[in-house]
Design a protein around this motif. Structure first.
Motif, PDB file in Angstrom:
ATOM      1  N   ASP A  11     -24.726   8.325 -36.645  1.00 57.35           N
ATOM      2  CA  ASP A  11     -25.276   9.314 -35.713  1.00 57.35           C
ATOM      3  C   ASP A  11     -26.687   8.983 -35.240  1.00 57.35           C
ATOM      4  O   ASP A  11     -27.620   9.766 -35.402  1.00 57.35           O
ATOM      5  N   HIS A  13     -27.442   8.617 -32.126  1.00 56.31           N
ATOM      6  CA  HIS A  13     -27.631   9.414 -30.898  1.00 56.31           C
ATOM      7  C   HIS A  13     -28.777   8.887 -30.038  1.00 56.31           C
ATOM      8  O   HIS A  13     -29.649   9.652 -29.598  1.00 56.31           O
ATOM      9  N   ASP A  60     -21.255   7.491 -33.180  1.00 61.54           N
ATOM     10  CA  ASP A  60     -22.296   8.167 -32.402  1.00 61.54           C
ATOM     11  C   ASP A  60     -23.587   7.348 -32.340  1.00 61.54           C
ATOM     12  O   ASP A  60     -24.680   7.838 -32.636  1.00 61.54           O
ATOM     13  N   HIS A  96     -19.101  11.062 -29.658  1.00 61.10           N
ATOM     14  CA  HIS A  96     -20.089  11.036 -28.574  1.00 61.10           C
ATOM     15  C   HIS A  96     -20.015   9.772 -27.720  1.00 61.10           C
ATOM     16  O   HIS A  96     -20.389   9.792 -26.550  1.00 61.10           O
ATOM     17  N   HIS A 166     -15.842   8.447 -39.325  1.00 61.71           N
ATOM     18  CA  HIS A 166     -16.627   9.433 -38.568  1.00 61.71           C
ATOM     19  C   HIS A 166     -15.741  10.675 -38.455  1.00 61.71           C
ATOM     20  O   HIS A 166     -14.775  10.687 -37.696  1.00 61.71           O
ATOM     21  N   HIS A 198     -20.807  11.734 -38.639  1.00 57.58           N
ATOM     22  CA  HIS A 198     -20.434  12.924 -37.842  1.00 57.58           C
ATOM     23  C   HIS A 198     -21.251  14.156 -38.237  1.00 57.58           C
ATOM     24  O   HIS A 198     -21.785  14.837 -37.372  1.00 57.58           O
ATOM     25  N   HIS A 200     -24.464  15.858 -39.363  1.00 53.06           N
ATOM     26  CA  HIS A 200     -25.839  15.371 -39.260  1.00 53.06           C
ATOM     27  C   HIS A 200     -26.707  15.735 -40.457  1.00 53.06           C
ATOM     28  O   HIS A 200     -27.839  15.302 -40.567  1.00 53.06           O
TER      29      HIS A 200
END
Ligand SMILES: [Mn+2]
Length: 404
Positions: A11, A13, A60, A96, A166, A198, A200
């Protein structure tokens, strides 16, 4: 056989847009806006310095399915650096950055293994130790079905088996449930380590073998509080060591100020400045929710002729220009319970609470303090903690009942 060492992260991101932040000076916003990149660079620098055997990135990587050009360029550059240092990276894409999105493609160097939509195995040989790493990428945004049956059961125990997944537990409905699994299903695979992504929030679902969510590497909003990072893992047939490495470029957290017996505006402002300064020393650049506690009849007069917004603005102004930044995103007022008329019912519960001794509190909190994975992350319960807990519980009770 020597132990292997890898970094487990998820993650990232990258290029998260940080929506919902208003009124910041430009340079503060820039600091926050680039924090996902800064956190990621911390990991890459650390990898180059410490030379782990490989990196695992469990979904992600990108915030959006269009995988912003800037995020891809930065990621590609980082992978090139690792290529130059002979560090392999095994990655999967998540909900994502699923494979069905449309994006301008950057080619990644040959040290990077991108897991396809079908569950596959990547085999590495680390100083004579064979390592099998299993995982898949999301073919589309919503992978609602369980994927666990696609992971083979490990039979050869001379090999170290690592699962990358994930997704979330069937029972965890706090997030969109994707690729759901149960802990038992993961354990039935007989792997040495489960590298999850996945969710957070950092958590250990199981100690041995470890089933681990490292959490994201940088908070993206006020609900993702605390220090974020990744796990530096040393694994062998006989032992496992997990080391959490912080990466947050900007820490999101909550700061409290006690307003009991406060009369003057400058007193409140000074207390806020002191609290924010301590926060700054402890966490560096941060975005905080400032909670004003115990607003009694004295302190409440401070809000009679000045709105909460005016206070927020004044506190922000006092902080302006101080580095590292401490941006007060939200001001929350907590009225002291002395201002409430306890009802007969809340009074009796409050009284009951006062009678509980330490062992009663320990019993009430046992789910938390005896949690196999979580317990070692929290400090032992002190007398003071209990007092604070009790007070908060009583305050909440009075507030909630009054409201209904
Ligand atoms: Mn995510």
């Amino acid at each position: 056989m020597s132990a292997i060492r890898f970094f487990h992260m998820a993650d990232l991101h990258l290029d998260s847009p940080f929506k919902g932040l208003f009124g910041l000076p430009e340079h503060n916003f820039k600091k926050i806006r680039t924090s996902t990149f800064e956190a990621f660079n911390t990991i890459i620098d650390k990898a180059i310095q410490e030379k782990p055997d490989f990196l695992l990135i469990v979904g992600d990587i990108y915030d959006g399915e269009n995988r912003s050009l800037q995020a891809q360029r930065r990621f590609q550059e980082a992978m090139e650096k690792l290529f130059q240092h002979n560090i392999p990276v095994i990655l999967s894409y998540g909900n994502h950055d699923h494979l069905n999105g449309s994006w301008t493609r950057f080619a990644l160097p040959s040290n990077v293994y991108e897991l396809p939509a079908e569950t596959s195995v990547v085999q590495l040989n680390i100083r004579g130790q064979q390592v099998n790493i299993y995982g898949f990428s999301y073919s589309e945004r919503h992978v609602k079905e369980s994927k666990i049956e696609s992971y083979p059961i490990a039979s050869d125990q001379h090999v170290l088996h690592i699962g990358m997944l994930h997704g979330s537990e069937f029972s965890d409905t706090t997030h969109a449930v994707y690729a759901p699994f149960t802990k038992e299903q993961l354990l039935e695979r007989h792997y040495h380590y489960w590298a999850l992504g996945h969710i957070h929030k950092r958590q250990l679902l199981h100690q041995n073998p470890p089933i681990v969510y490292p959490g994201n590497i940088q908070s993206r909003h006020r609900k993702e509080q605390g220090i974020k990072g990744f796990y530096d893992v040393t694994l062998s047939q006989a032992s496992i060591e997990l080391d959490f490495i912080p990466t947050s470029a900007v820490v999101y957290n909550t700061v409290e100020v006690d307003c009991k017996n406060m009369f003057h505006a400058n007193e409140l402002l000074k207390k806020c400045e002191e609290a924010l300064s301590l926060n700054r020393q402890a966490y560096g650049a941060s975005v905080v929710e400032l909670h004003l506690k115990n607003i009694d009849e004295h302190a409440s007069s401070l809000f009679e002729h000045a709105t909460v917004d005016a206070w927020l603005e004044t506190i922000r102004e006092a902080e302006e220009g101080i580095e590292p930044m401490c941006w007060v995103q939200k001001l929350v007022l907590h009225t002291s319970s002395t201002l409430y008329e306890h009802t007969a019912a809340t009074k009796s519960v409050a009284n009951l609470m006062e009678q509980w001794d330490i062992s009663a509190w320990k019993d009430i909190l046992k789910d938390l303090y005896q949690h196999a994975g979580g317990a070692r992350f929290i400090d032992p319960l002190t007398e003071q903690d209990i007092k604070a807990l009790m007070h908060n519980a009583q305050e909440l009770l009075a507030e909630e009942i009054q409201r209904t």
